[in-house]
Design a protein around this motif. Structure first.
Motif, PDB file in Angstrom:
ATOM      1  N   ALA A 184       0.868  -1.228  -0.026  1.00 13.46           N
ATOM      2  CA  ALA A 184      -0.257  -0.040  -0.037  1.00 13.46           C
ATOM      3  C   ALA A 184       0.706   1.145   0.089  1.00 13.46           C
ATOM      4  O   ALA A 184       0.346   2.302   0.027  1.00 13.46           O
ATOM      5  CB  ALA A 184      -0.960   0.039   1.530  1.00 13.46           C
ATOM      6  N   GLY A 185       2.095   1.210  -0.059  1.00 12.84           N
ATOM      7  CA  GLY A 185       2.933   2.231  -0.134  1.00 12.84           C
ATOM      8  C   GLY A 185       3.272   2.873   1.070  1.00 12.84           C
ATOM      9  O   GLY A 185       3.968   4.189   1.357  1.00 12.84           O
ATOM     10  N   GLY A 186       2.947   2.329   2.293  1.00 15.09           N
ATOM     11  CA  GLY A 186       3.152   2.641   3.312  1.00 15.09           C
ATOM     12  C   GLY A 186       4.663   2.676   4.047  1.00 15.09           C
ATOM     13  O   GLY A 186       5.450   1.659   3.256  1.00 15.09           O
ATOM     14  N   ILE A 187       4.843   2.750   5.334  1.00 14.95           N
ATOM     15  CA  ILE A 187       6.112   2.434   6.017  1.00 14.95           C
ATOM     16  C   ILE A 187       5.931   1.380   6.932  1.00 14.95           C
ATOM     17  O   ILE A 187       5.160   1.875   8.043  1.00 14.95           O
ATOM     18  CB  ILE A 187       7.045   3.648   6.226  1.00 14.95           C
ATOM     19  CG1 ILE A 187       7.160   4.601   5.042  1.00 14.95           C
ATOM     20  CG2 ILE A 187       8.302   3.314   7.075  1.00 14.95           C
ATOM     21  CD1 ILE A 187       7.887   6.029   5.350  1.00 14.95           C
ATOM     22  N   ALA A 188       6.624   0.256   6.952  1.00 18.14           N
ATOM     23  CA  ALA A 188       6.288  -0.604   8.051  1.00 18.14           C
ATOM     24  C   ALA A 188       7.104  -0.259   9.128  1.00 18.14           C
ATOM     25  O   ALA A 188       8.581  -0.266   9.141  1.00 18.14           O
ATOM     26  CB  ALA A 188       6.701  -2.018   7.545  1.00 18.14           C
ATOM     27  N   VAL A 189       6.784  -0.089  10.239  1.00 15.76           N
ATOM     28  CA  VAL A 189       7.598   0.219  11.477  1.00 15.76           C
ATOM     29  C   VAL A 189       7.310  -0.916  12.713  1.00 15.76           C
ATOM     30  O   VAL A 189       6.425  -1.298  13.186  1.00 15.76           O
ATOM     31  CB  VAL A 189       7.137   1.488  12.310  1.00 15.76           C
ATOM     32  CG1 VAL A 189       8.261   1.862  13.499  1.00 15.76           C
ATOM     33  CG2 VAL A 189       6.980   2.524  11.216  1.00 15.76           C
ATOM     34  N   GLY A 190       8.438  -1.925  12.961  1.00 15.33           N
ATOM     35  CA  GLY A 190       8.438  -2.959  13.716  1.00 15.33           C
ATOM     36  C   GLY A 190       8.535  -2.478  14.867  1.00 15.33           C
ATOM     37  O   GLY A 190       9.082  -1.450  15.183  1.00 15.33           O
ATOM     38  N   SER A 191       8.134  -3.300  15.967  1.00 23.10           N
ATOM     39  CA  SER A 191       8.217  -3.108  17.241  1.00 23.10           C
ATOM     40  C   SER A 191       8.324  -4.280  18.080  1.00 23.10           C
ATOM     41  O   SER A 191       7.509  -5.551  17.872  1.00 23.10           O
ATOM     42  CB  SER A 191       7.080  -2.270  17.827  1.00 23.10           C
ATOM     43  OG  SER A 191       5.867  -3.042  17.913  1.00 23.10           O
ATOM     44  N   MET A 192       9.371  -4.376  19.015  1.00 20.81           N
ATOM     45  CA  MET A 192       9.508  -5.652  19.718  1.00 20.81           C
ATOM     46  C   MET A 192       8.390  -6.023  20.574  1.00 20.81           C
ATOM     47  O   MET A 192       7.884  -5.093  21.158  1.00 20.81           O
ATOM     48  CB  MET A 192      10.825  -5.320  20.558  1.00 20.81           C
ATOM     49  CG  MET A 192      12.195  -5.330  19.859  1.00 20.81           C
ATOM     50  SD  MET A 192      12.570  -6.983  19.012  1.00 20.81           S
ATOM     51  CE  MET A 192      13.953  -5.986  18.336  1.00 20.81           C
ATOM     52  N   PRO A 193       7.848  -7.212  20.597  1.00 22.54           N
ATOM     53  CA  PRO A 193       6.790  -7.493  20.992  1.00 22.54           C
ATOM     54  C   PRO A 193       6.952  -7.260  22.836  1.00 22.54           C
ATOM     55  O   PRO A 193       5.711  -6.937  23.396  1.00 22.54           O
ATOM     56  CB  PRO A 193       6.651  -9.112  21.349  1.00 22.54           C
ATOM     57  CG  PRO A 193       7.543  -9.477  20.032  1.00 22.54           C
ATOM     58  CD  PRO A 193       8.361  -8.439  19.935  1.00 22.54           C
ATOM     59  N   MET A 194       8.129  -7.319  23.679  1.00 21.59           N
ATOM     60  CA  MET A 194       8.114  -6.797  24.836  1.00 21.59           C
ATOM     61  C   MET A 194       7.980  -5.301  25.248  1.00 21.59           C
ATOM     62  O   MET A 194       7.916  -5.178  26.404  1.00 21.59           O
ATOM     63  CB  MET A 194       9.372  -7.648  25.326  1.00 21.59           C
ATOM     64  CG  MET A 194       9.136  -8.952  26.232  1.00 21.59           C
ATOM     65  SD  MET A 194      10.318  -9.801  26.459  1.00 21.59           S
ATOM     66  CE  MET A 194      11.895  -8.955  26.683  1.00 21.59           C
ATOM     67  N   LEU A 195       8.063  -4.668  24.219  1.00 23.93           N
ATOM     68  CA  LEU A 195       8.047  -3.017  24.717  1.00 23.93           C
ATOM     69  C   LEU A 195       6.909  -2.599  25.377  1.00 23.93           C
ATOM     70  O   LEU A 195       5.570  -3.230  25.231  1.00 23.93           O
ATOM     71  CB  LEU A 195       8.216  -2.325  23.406  1.00 23.93           C
ATOM     72  CG  LEU A 195       9.335  -2.281  22.638  1.00 23.93           C
ATOM     73  CD1 LEU A 195       9.131  -1.177  21.346  1.00 23.93           C
ATOM     74  CD2 LEU A 195      10.569  -2.066  23.239  1.00 23.93           C
ATOM     75  N   ARG A 196       6.974  -1.722  26.313  1.00 22.56           N
ATOM     76  CA  ARG A 196       5.679  -1.368  27.164  1.00 22.56           C
ATOM     77  C   ARG A 196       5.447   0.082  26.653  1.00 22.56           C
ATOM     78  O   ARG A 196       5.867   0.468  25.603  1.00 22.56           O
ATOM     79  CB  ARG A 196       6.771  -0.949  28.458  1.00 22.56           C
ATOM     80  CG  ARG A 196       7.095  -2.247  29.504  1.00 22.56           C
ATOM     81  CD  ARG A 196       5.706  -3.269  29.813  1.00 22.56           C
ATOM     82  NE  ARG A 196       6.045  -4.180  30.646  1.00 22.56           N
ATOM     83  CZ  ARG A 196       5.301  -5.079  30.939  1.00 22.56           C
ATOM     84  NH1 ARG A 196       4.074  -5.124  30.602  1.00 22.56           N
ATOM     85  NH2 ARG A 196       5.863  -6.124  31.758  1.00 22.56           N
ATOM     86  N   ALA A 197       4.178   0.552  27.163  1.00 26.23           N
ATOM     87  CA  ALA A 197       3.755   1.694  26.728  1.00 26.23           C
ATOM     88  C   ALA A 197       4.507   2.781  26.513  1.00 26.23           C
ATOM     89  O   ALA A 197       4.379   3.613  25.491  1.00 26.23           O
ATOM     90  CB  ALA A 197       2.372   2.079  27.663  1.00 26.23           C
ATOM     91  N   ARG A 198       5.570   3.075  27.442  1.00 31.61           N
ATOM     92  CA  ARG A 198       6.349   4.176  27.484  1.00 31.61           C
ATOM     93  C   ARG A 198       7.073   4.072  26.052  1.00 31.61           C
ATOM     94  O   ARG A 198       7.395   5.114  25.253  1.00 31.61           O
ATOM     95  CB  ARG A 198       7.264   4.239  28.676  1.00 31.61           C
ATOM     96  CG  ARG A 198       8.410   4.952  28.790  1.00 31.61           C
ATOM     97  CD  ARG A 198       9.242   4.751  30.022  1.00 31.61           C
ATOM     98  NE  ARG A 198       8.522   4.686  31.388  1.00 31.61           N
ATOM     99  CZ  ARG A 198       8.321   5.817  31.982  1.00 31.61           C
ATOM    100  NH1 ARG A 198       8.763   6.816  31.488  1.00 31.61           N
ATOM    101  NH2 ARG A 198       7.658   6.105  33.086  1.00 31.61           N
ATOM    102  N   GLU A 199       7.837   2.939  25.876  1.00 32.45           N
ATOM    103  CA  GLU A 199       8.438   2.828  24.899  1.00 32.45           C
ATOM    104  C   GLU A 199       7.992   2.848  23.211  1.00 32.45           C
ATOM    105  O   GLU A 199       8.320   3.363  22.522  1.00 32.45           O
ATOM    106  CB  GLU A 199       9.413   1.566  24.880  1.00 32.45           C
ATOM    107  CG  GLU A 199      10.190   1.480  25.930  1.00 32.45           C
ATOM    108  CD  GLU A 199      10.432   0.036  26.548  1.00 32.45           C
ATOM    109  OE1 GLU A 199      11.599  -0.498  26.816  1.00 32.45           O
ATOM    110  OE2 GLU A 199       9.498  -0.915  26.985  1.00 32.45           O
TER     111      GLU A 199
END
Ligand code: 3UK
Length: 516
Positions: A84-99
């Motif tokens: 769709a021409g977007g940018i995929a931004v991965g995030s580690m599963p363990m990250l907390r709300a603040r991160e």
């Protein structure tokens, strides 16, 4: 030189081409609950792309947070965003709300596709995330994304992106400091697929890939998604892949190519060998033909143990989030204990001094890399530190072996220990300790010392059946003195039951420095 057309969407090259070539019935992605062919995986990605565009109004260039453990659905979401021409931004599963909030803010994220089982922390983060307008969940009871996707057509016309358009933002796992966002284009993705895999890994279309690194970590994204698809092979995405669970999965899926961290290979090898010695059954790893180690240095003892357990020569490679994937590596023929290998075809590597001058073989300096992928931080002053005079400075101290030209890892530049006027690399001391039969895991750092400036301190996790105490400490110190130059021995040695590690398997040395 790698040539790519000016208009390029990497999803077309990695995924759609197999269906167009009539190979849609080949197995593509497996997980705990699904087993998709290329045609099925493509249709799922296409349907999600339609949801993004039609239901959530995604326009090209917008950033989409991906949140979930490794699953086929998460992989389909990655391709949907890119299509769709977007940018995929991965995030580690363990990250907390603040991160999560920090990433959403830094990347100005507008949409999120989130595994329902990890919804809570994202919901907590949302209050402080004004840019985040659309959140869709998958994998939960509500089947939110799944239900929206079934109503959509299985065909999707990919957005006609430029090769230079960014399609991926990866945040560095980092062992210290504020996470940095790195940006990669469609061309970068294709370049990574064109360098290390065909020249070093040499995968086949009938390979079954498996491993532990999260898709949010570019080691995992490449090894468990981009590379298998680039050759029409299949991949197994496991939500939980630890040294305890990975061997049974290898056997169950008949996996042939494995990606994980050095410590995981060590733990799996120890378990296989222990089972063999006790005459007990262990999962069979005989389907494996290639095993790749990255993320941190591979100690010679771990290479030897894996060889003993499986008869396989580990393929070591150093990569970084900034450079997308592996740039120095050795295949089974060139691998030698203690060395990382040679520059991957397409990349140039040099060892530089503090002034940026190239050092001759044998001298320790800063590893510098040039190649078809390179560091592009998202709005970060550290760009000027990582890239200097066209060289990517990875932050690693290396030397080139004067005899065989192999690149030999020393330490992270900041982690070199200067003790009593000597330069000591912690990982070399760790490699020596790991040769001792009583050592399961260890970490070596420098700690402040009045007399010597710094002293070498080792944290040792003993193997079961070995009693921690002064006698073992003394034996280990003597062993190091016998194995490497005696001045490198750990003057302080303490025992622990485990070591602090990141989600990507890296030892957190900065934490060790503050432990008793
Ligand atoms: C260290 C290694 C010695 C090294 C990564 C493969 O680890 C990856 O990316 P990160 O951004 O960290 C990069 C740093 O990790 N390192 C990685 N591999 C090795 N040190 N030997 C190795 N084989 O300090 C490097 O600068 O988390 C690895 C592919 C993609 C990656 N992102």
């Amino acid at each position: 030189e790698l040539q790519f057309p000016p208009r390029l969407n990497c999803a077309a090259r990695l995924l759609d081409r197999w269906v167009e070539e009539g190979k849609g019935q080949r197995l593509c992605v497996q997980g705990a609950t699904v087993r998709w062919t290329y045609a099925e995986f493509q249709a799922t990605a296409n349907r999600i792309a339609h949801v993004l565009v039609r239901q959530t109004g995604l326009v090209p260039g917008q950033r989409v947070l991906l949140r979930g453990a490794n699953t086929p659905w998460l992989a389909a979401c990655w391709f949907a965003v890119v299509k769709a021409g977007g940018i995929a931004v991965g995030s580690m599963p363990m990250l907390r709300a603040r991160e999560l909030a920090a990433i959403v803010d830094k990347a100005q994220i507008s949409h999120a596709l989130c595994d329902a089982r990890l919804a809570e922390e994202l919901a907590l983060a949302r209050a402080g995330c004004p840019t985040l307008q659309q959140v869709l969940h998958f994998g939960g009871e509500a089947q939110e994304l799944e239900a929206a996707a079934v109503c959509m057509p299985a065909q999707f016309e990919n957005i006609d992106t430029a090769a230079e358009d960014i399609c991926l933002m990866a945040f560095t796992s980092g062992t210290t400091g504020v996470p940095k966002g790195t940006m990669h284009s469609h061309r970068d993705v294709m370049a990574a697929c064109a360098c290390w895999p065909p020249h070093v890994l040499r995968p086949r279309s009938d390979d079954v890939f498996i491993g532990s690194p999260p898709l949010a970590f570019t080691f995992g994204l490449g090894g468990l998604l981009l590379f298998p698809l680039s050759v029409g092979a299949s991949t197994v995405l496991l939500e939980k892949a630890t040294p305890d669970t990975l061997p049974a999965a290898v056997q169950g899926y008949g996996a042939t190519v494995c990606f994980t961290a050095p410590t995981a290979y060590r733990a799996m090898a120890m378990a296989q060998i222990a089972a063999r010695e006790r005459g007990e059954a262990a999962p069979s790893l005989t389907t494996l033909r290639k095993c790749v180690s990255a993320g941190e240095a591979l100690p010679a003892a771990t290479r030897a143990l894996w060889q003993q357990a499986t008869n396989l020569t580990l393929i070591d490679g150093i990569g970084s989030t900034e450079l997308l994937h592996i740039f120095i590596s050795a295949d089974e023929a060139t691998a030698r204990p203690g060395a990382t290998g040679l520059p991957v075809p397409g990349y140039r590597a040099a060892i530089l001094d503090e002034q940026g001058r190239e050092l001759p073989p044998g001298q320790v300096g800063r590893l510098a890399i040039q190649g078809p992928t390179g560091c592009k931080y998202l709005d970060d002053p550290r760009q000027a530190t990582y890239v200097q005079n066209g060289w990517n400075l990875t932050g690693d101290a290396y030397l080139v072996d004067p005899v065989d030209g192999q690149f030999v890892y020393q330490a992270r530049t900041d982690d070199m220990i200067v003790s009593g006027g000597y330069n000591i690399a912690g990982p070399e001391v760790e490699a020596a300790l790991l040769l001792h039969p009583a050592v399961a895991e260890c970490g070596v750092v420098g700690v402040a010392d009045e007399a010597r400036g710094m002293v070498v301190k080792a944290f040792v996790v003993p193997k079961p059946g070995h009693e921690p105490g002064p006698a073992l400490a003394q034996a280990l110190q003597d062993f190091v003195k016998q194995t490497i130059a005696p001045y490198k021995y750990p003057r302080v040695l303490v025992f622990r039951s485990e070591l602090p590690r990141t989600e990507t398997g890296k030892l957190q040395r900065f934490k060790l420095k503050h432990l008793d």
